[in-house]
Motif scaffolding. Structure first.
Motif, mmCIF file in Angstrom:
data_model
loop_
_atom_site.group_PDB
_atom_site.id
_atom_site.type_symbol
_atom_site.label_atom_id
_atom_site.label_comp_id
_atom_site.label_asym_id
_atom_site.label_seq_id
_atom_site.Cartn_x
_atom_site.Cartn_y
_atom_site.Cartn_z
ATOM 1 N N ILE A 1 39.802 -0.530 -15.615
ATOM 2 C CA ILE A 1 40.594 -0.261 -14.418
ATOM 3 C C ILE A 1 40.228 -1.294 -13.357
ATOM 4 N N GLY A 2 41.131 -1.481 -12.410
ATOM 5 C CA GLY A 2 40.877 -2.428 -11.341
ATOM 6 C C GLY A 2 39.823 -1.909 -10.383
ATOM 7 N N MET A 3 38.864 -2.749 -10.009
ATOM 8 C CA MET A 3 37.817 -2.349 -9.074
ATOM 9 C C MET A 3 37.608 -3.460 -8.051
ATOM 10 N N TYR A 4 37.238 -3.050 -6.834
ATOM 11 C CA TYR A 4 36.993 -4.036 -5.791
ATOM 12 C C TYR A 4 35.940 -3.503 -4.823
ATOM 13 N N GLN B 1 35.296 -8.489 -0.837
ATOM 14 C CA GLN B 1 34.094 -9.245 -1.147
ATOM 15 C C GLN B 1 34.032 -9.614 -2.623
ATOM 16 N N PHE B 2 34.546 -8.710 -3.456
ATOM 17 C CA PHE B 2 34.466 -8.949 -4.895
ATOM 18 C C PHE B 2 35.536 -8.111 -5.583
ATOM 19 N N VAL B 3 36.207 -8.671 -6.585
ATOM 20 C CA VAL B 3 37.177 -7.918 -7.387
ATOM 21 C C VAL B 3 36.927 -8.253 -8.847
ATOM 22 N N GLU C 1 42.445 -8.472 -10.642
ATOM 23 C CA GLU C 1 43.182 -9.737 -10.598
ATOM 24 C C GLU C 1 44.487 -9.625 -11.374
ATOM 25 N N LYS C 2 44.432 -8.944 -12.533
ATOM 26 C CA LYS C 2 45.615 -8.766 -13.367
ATOM 27 C C LYS C 2 46.666 -7.930 -12.645
ATOM 28 N N TYR C 3 46.232 -6.822 -12.017
ATOM 29 C CA TYR C 3 47.177 -5.945 -11.327
ATOM 30 C C TYR C 3 47.822 -6.652 -10.131
ATOM 31 N N GLN D 1 40.195 -14.109 -7.743
ATOM 32 C CA GLN D 1 39.081 -13.724 -6.879
ATOM 33 C C GLN D 1 38.981 -14.629 -5.650
ATOM 34 N N GLU D 2 39.137 -15.927 -5.861
ATOM 35 C CA GLU D 2 38.995 -16.888 -4.768
ATOM 36 C C GLU D 2 40.079 -16.693 -3.700
ATOM 37 N N GLU D 3 41.271 -16.254 -4.124
ATOM 38 C CA GLU D 3 42.362 -16.057 -3.181
ATOM 39 C C GLU D 3 42.178 -14.790 -2.349
ATOM 40 N N LEU D 4 41.472 -13.798 -2.911
ATOM 41 C CA LEU D 4 41.334 -12.507 -2.234
ATOM 42 C C LEU D 4 40.108 -12.412 -1.333
#
Length: 967
Positions: A512-515, A523-525, A530-532, A537-540
């Motif tokens: 599942i997506g986590m951040y 800070q971190f995903v 990223e898929k969803y 990561q660098e863009e977020l």
């Protein structure tokens, strides 16, 4: 020596000198009272520290140097009070005129009050060096002391606080303060503790508990080294009686009584005969005795000092002091008083002679101070017990790293046998892994000595077996004697590191997506997020999470996230995001608070539920709509009837419509044609209505229309429009005509129920259907016959040839006129059922498959159903059904045999076969007449009636028959 009333009031002002926390506040109060009460124009408070003196504060002097000059001169208008006989310092007071005996007496009392405050403050400051001692002292304080975290959970409470609700401090830990004291499910309104959390500054105020008690509460926020509020210290004092006293005294005109009864100290007045005239509420509160119980000193001494020997000692001291009153200033005495509840308190007494030979006694409870002194003496032992029993290892070392002391936990953690051996080793060389940046340690030690705490992770080493383990080190400065040293607290975090690694892998590889969000930005995903989202990561990183949310959903997401973090929401909430690659997607999210890189952060769990939402929307649509036509279904129609029953949409007209002949079309031409006709009917109805009208398919061939704000006249106009469009459609599509039966009814007011109006429209529709049913069926049959004639091109003239030969054979065997008529009609329409056979089978070149043969053989039954629905064809319907039966019983669909097959069908079977053989078909070339006759003879007695074959051959050869066929 006696006191006048003004002097007595001055004494009470002195007694009311508070106990401020800061030296600056103490000096402000000293200045305020001394200038207001005594007219002091200059003063100074000097505190002794070792062999030196330090000016704690001064007023009226331009420079501090002037103080010492005035002390040297010692004029008649100046007064010096030695604090603790000079061991503590002294108080300098100077007024405009020379000192009187009254001034000296008041200044002495004023100095003693300041002296007691400073002594108590120094004791408290010493107590702050030991948490263990502090806890012991706090537990002995009657005020309620509670330490709460930022969520209002109790982390620590003294015995007084816990005992107020019948619990122990341990039982109280972890529970919400508002739950246990105020029986609430959420923080109290205007609570000083909550305000302290929000503002970051001390707050105070009063609260009323459910039992009606009034509490004076102060909240002191506790911050860590980063300035983050970790909790609040709450100090609560039961001021119920004080409040009641204050309210009562508001109506009193006597200032003395007001001051006495609101005094925080016990007070008593007795006359020359030893009879008590007055005791204030604080006296009863502290000692428990009322004026009725101690009317004279005799009762007081008996109750307060039950031990006769001790009582005689106290009485002797009192008599000596009373003798001195009026002659000299009497120093306060301390006695142990037994209260009514059996508790023994240490009380400081101050007798004051007032007018009429009466005495005022002030009492100060110094039990806590005495206990504090005892606790202070035991602090070293207490510190050692705490030092050796804490969970973490502790080093105390010099700024250069030389180890001074270690605790028992350190010996266990580092595998050392004894303290002597441990003290000989080096922190850098023996207790640290070489892989550490060892040169950092001296730098960190310098920062600690400069006043900066250090918290960092380190790789520790056990000298015995050279094994390594992960630790977290916290360094802080500690004053030991006259020098500063370093207190290093070491916590083994090996298990935590393993757990962090496990959680890190779980985070990265989670399905599942986590951040992680901190300070409002990503800070971190993980890869699934990223898929969803379609973003890397660098863009977020550094982006506000709400920027991915559809603007209309942002407030909802923010509100639900806050509610979930506070524990008020447990189920995931759903919203839309804008994916970089796939546009708008539906997601479900849940969040929780975590610590990330030493700070509070938010961990989010994120799942794409777009397909589920689309499926739910589709199910919702299907639950209200007809799948074939897209119109509303019966459930929606009935719900609208109910909704409009109480609306302002009257008059309301309802139309009931039924598609005529749908079953016949389905049975003959197939359900595809029937569906086509239903869609055509839908199109006609939709074109006839307004956008606000409600059209629904409420059955297989039934439609209903609700026309809000439409009277009967306008409803009839709608029906005419429907009829015109049907007529127009039939002119353009004669091959599949449309016929609709219609009924209409109108409700003009709410008194007419819409359900009754719909039933009326339905009844009128059925009347219309009865009226047009015969003509509709005839029209459909004619249409089907026309369609059959169009398909007759496969064998041009087939029907006419068969009709002529059947007529000849019938006449030859002497059929009746009725039979000949039926035979002629049968020859004409026997293949009527082929209108329902797909052209792909009907016109196929080559042999049919078994499946195709089954479909082809259905044309007898289809023809039977068509003929049965038409009055003109009904007489031959049974013949059409049986016209493919064979003499030996191998035919279809009923398997009749011999003379059980109607004679008309036997004739048609023979003639039809002959014509088929002698004319070209898609699946067969024409045979010669001789070849056809040969085939007839071959199948006589199996497929064909042998007698009829014989008569038919005579017709073909032009001969007369000798026998009559049995019919």
């Amino acid at each position: 020596m006696s006191f006048d009333v003004s002097e007595l009031l001055t004494l009470y002002d002195i007694v009311f000198l508070s106990f401020p926390e800061r030296d600056e506040e103490l000096m402000q109060e000293i200045v305020e009272k001394s200038t207001r009460l005594f007219g002091v124009r200059r003063l100074a408070l000097i505190i002794r520290q070792g062999k030196k003196h330090q000016c704690l504060g001064h007023w009226g002097f331009q420079k501090e140097e002037e103080i010492w000059v005035q002390i040297e001169k010692r004029k008649e208008n100046s007064f010096i009070y030695s604090l603790e006989n000079g061991n503590l310092g002294f108080l300098y007071l100077e007024q405009a005129h020379p000192l009187s005996d009254r001034d000296k007496r008041l200044y002495t009392i004023f100095g003693r009050r300041i002296e007691s405050i400073i002594v108590r403050k120094q004791i408290e400051e010493k107590l702050q060096d030991s948490d263990r001692e502090k806890a012991a002292i706090l537990d002995s304080i009657l005020e309620h002391l509670v330490f709460q975290d930022a969520e209002n959970r109790v982390l620590w409470a003294n015995k007084s606080a816990a005992g107020s609700i019948g619990l122990t401090p341990v039982q109280l830990e972890g529970r919400f303060c508002y739950e246990v004291w105020y029986q609430r499910n959420e923080p109290c309104d205007n609570c000083p503790v909550v305000r302290a959390l929000h503002t970051g500054h001390p707050q105070e105020g009063t609260m009323i508990s459910p039992d009606g008690r009034v509490w004076f509460i102060r909240g002191y926020p506790v911050k860590n080294e980063r300035g983050v509020i970790e909790g609040v210290v709450k100090v609560a004092m039961d001021i119920t009686e004080q409040k009641m006293t204050e309210e009562a005294l508001n109506e009193s005109e006597e200032r003395f009584r007001y001051m006495a009864e609101s005094s925080p100290f016990p007070l008593a007045i007795f006359d020359a005969s030893g009879r008590y005239e007055y005791i204030n509420p604080k006296f009863t509160e502290i000692f428990g005795y009322t004026l009725k119980e101690i009317p004279t000193g005799k009762e007081w001494f008996t109750l307060a000092y039950p031990d006769p020997l001790y009582r005689r000692k106290v009485i002797s001291a009192w008599l000596a002091d009373l003798e001195l009153l009026g002659k000299d200033i009497v120093s306060p005495r301390v006695f142990s008083v037994t209260c009514k509840d059996g508790l023994v308190r240490e009380i400081m007494f101050r007798p004051i002679l007032i007018k009429n030979a009466k005495h005022l006694i002030t009492y100060e409870d110094i039990t806590e101070s005495k206990r504090a002194e005892k606790a202070l003496k035991a602090s070293e032992e207490t510190f050692r017990v705490v030092f050796n029993n804490v969970h973490d290892a502790i080093f105390i070392h010099e700024p250069d790293g030389t180890i001074i002391d270690v605790n028992e936990k350190m010996l266990q953690m580092y595998g050392m046998d004894n303290k002597e051996e441990a003290l000989k080793l080096s922190i850098e060389k023996d207790y640290s892994s070489p892989e550490n940046l060892l040169e950092q340690l001296p730098c960190r030690w310098e920062k600690v000595i400069a006043g900066e705490t250090q918290l960092f992770e380190w790789k520790a080493r056990r000298p015995r077996d050279n094994s390594f383990f992960d630790v977290e080190m916290f360094l802080t400065k500690l004053a030991l004697g006259n020098k500063d040293v370093i207190l290093a607290t070491v916590r083994d975090i090996t298990d935590r590191k393993r757990e962090e690694e496990f959680l890190r892998n779980l985070f990265i590889y989670s399905p599942i997506g986590m951040y992680i969000v901190m300070d409002g930005t990503f800070q971190f995903v993980n890869s699934q997020f990223e898929k969803y989202s379609g973003y890397r990561q660098e863009e977020l990183r550094g982006v506000n999470p709400l920027s991915l949310v559809v603007p209309e959903d942002q407030n909802m997401v923010r509100t639900n996230a806050v509610r979930m973090l506070k524990g008020k929401l447990s189920s995931p909430y759903e919203f839309r995001i804008v994916s970089k690659k796939e546009g708008i997607r539906w997601v479900a999210e849940s969040v929780t608070s975590i610590w990330y890189k030493g700070k509070q952060a938010t961990l989010g769990n994120f799942m794409d539920i777009t397909e589920r939402r689309e499926f739910e929307e589709k199910l919702k649509y299907l639950s209200l709509h007809d799948q074939l036509t897209g119109l509303y279904n019966r459930a929606f129609f009935e719900e609208e009837l109910h909704r409009l029953s109480n609306s302002r949409e009257y008059p309301i007209t309802i139309i009931s419509a039924d598609l005529d002949g749908l079953k016949l079309i389905n049975d003959t031409m197939g359900h595809n044609k029937g569906d086509e006709l239903l869609k055509t009917c839908t199109d006609v109805l939709e074109k006839s209505l307004r956008s606000s009208d409600i059209l629904a398919r409420i059955g297989g061939d039934e439609f209903a229309v609700i026309l809000p704000r439409c009277n009967e006249k306008n409803g009839e106009i709608v029906v005419k429009r429907i009829r015109l469009l049907i007529e127009y459609h039939n002119r353009k599509h004669p091959a599949l005509p449309l016929s609709v039966s219609i009924g209409i009814a109108t409700a003009t007011t709410k008194e007419q129920t819409l359900a009754d109006v719909f039933r009326k429209a339905d009844e009128l529709m059925y009347r219309d259907k009865l009226y047009r049913s015969a003509s509709t069926r005839s029209q459909l049959v004619n249409t089907l016959l026309a369609a059959l004639s169009e398909k007759d091109y496969i064998a041009e003239g087939h029907v006419k040839r068969v009709q002529e030969l059947c007529q000849k054979l019938g006449e030859k065997i002497s059929l009746s006129s009725r039979q000949l008529t039926d035979l002629s009609l049968l020859a004409q329409v026997h293949d009527l059922g082929k209108v329902g056979i797909p052209d792909s089978i009907l016109f196929k070149n080559g042999s049919l498959t078994n499946k195709e043969k089954e479909i082809m053989q259905q044309h007898s039954e289809i023809g039977f159903r068509i003929a049965s629905s038409s009055p003109d064809l009904a007489p031959v319907a049974e013949l059409i059904l049986r016209h493919h039966e064979k003499w030996d019983g191998s035919g279809y669909p009923l398997g009749l045999k011999g003379e059980g097959i109607p004679i008309e069908c036997r004739i048609l079977s023979l003639v039809d076969a002959f014509d088929a053989m002698t004319n070209d078909r898609p699946y067969n070339r024409a045979k010669s007449k001789e070849e056809a006759i040969k085939e007839l003879k071959r199948y006589a007695g199996t497929q064909f009636d042998p007698d009829l074959v014989e008569k038919f051959l005579l017709i073909l050869e032009g001969k007369k028959s000798k026998t009559q066929v049995n019919i």
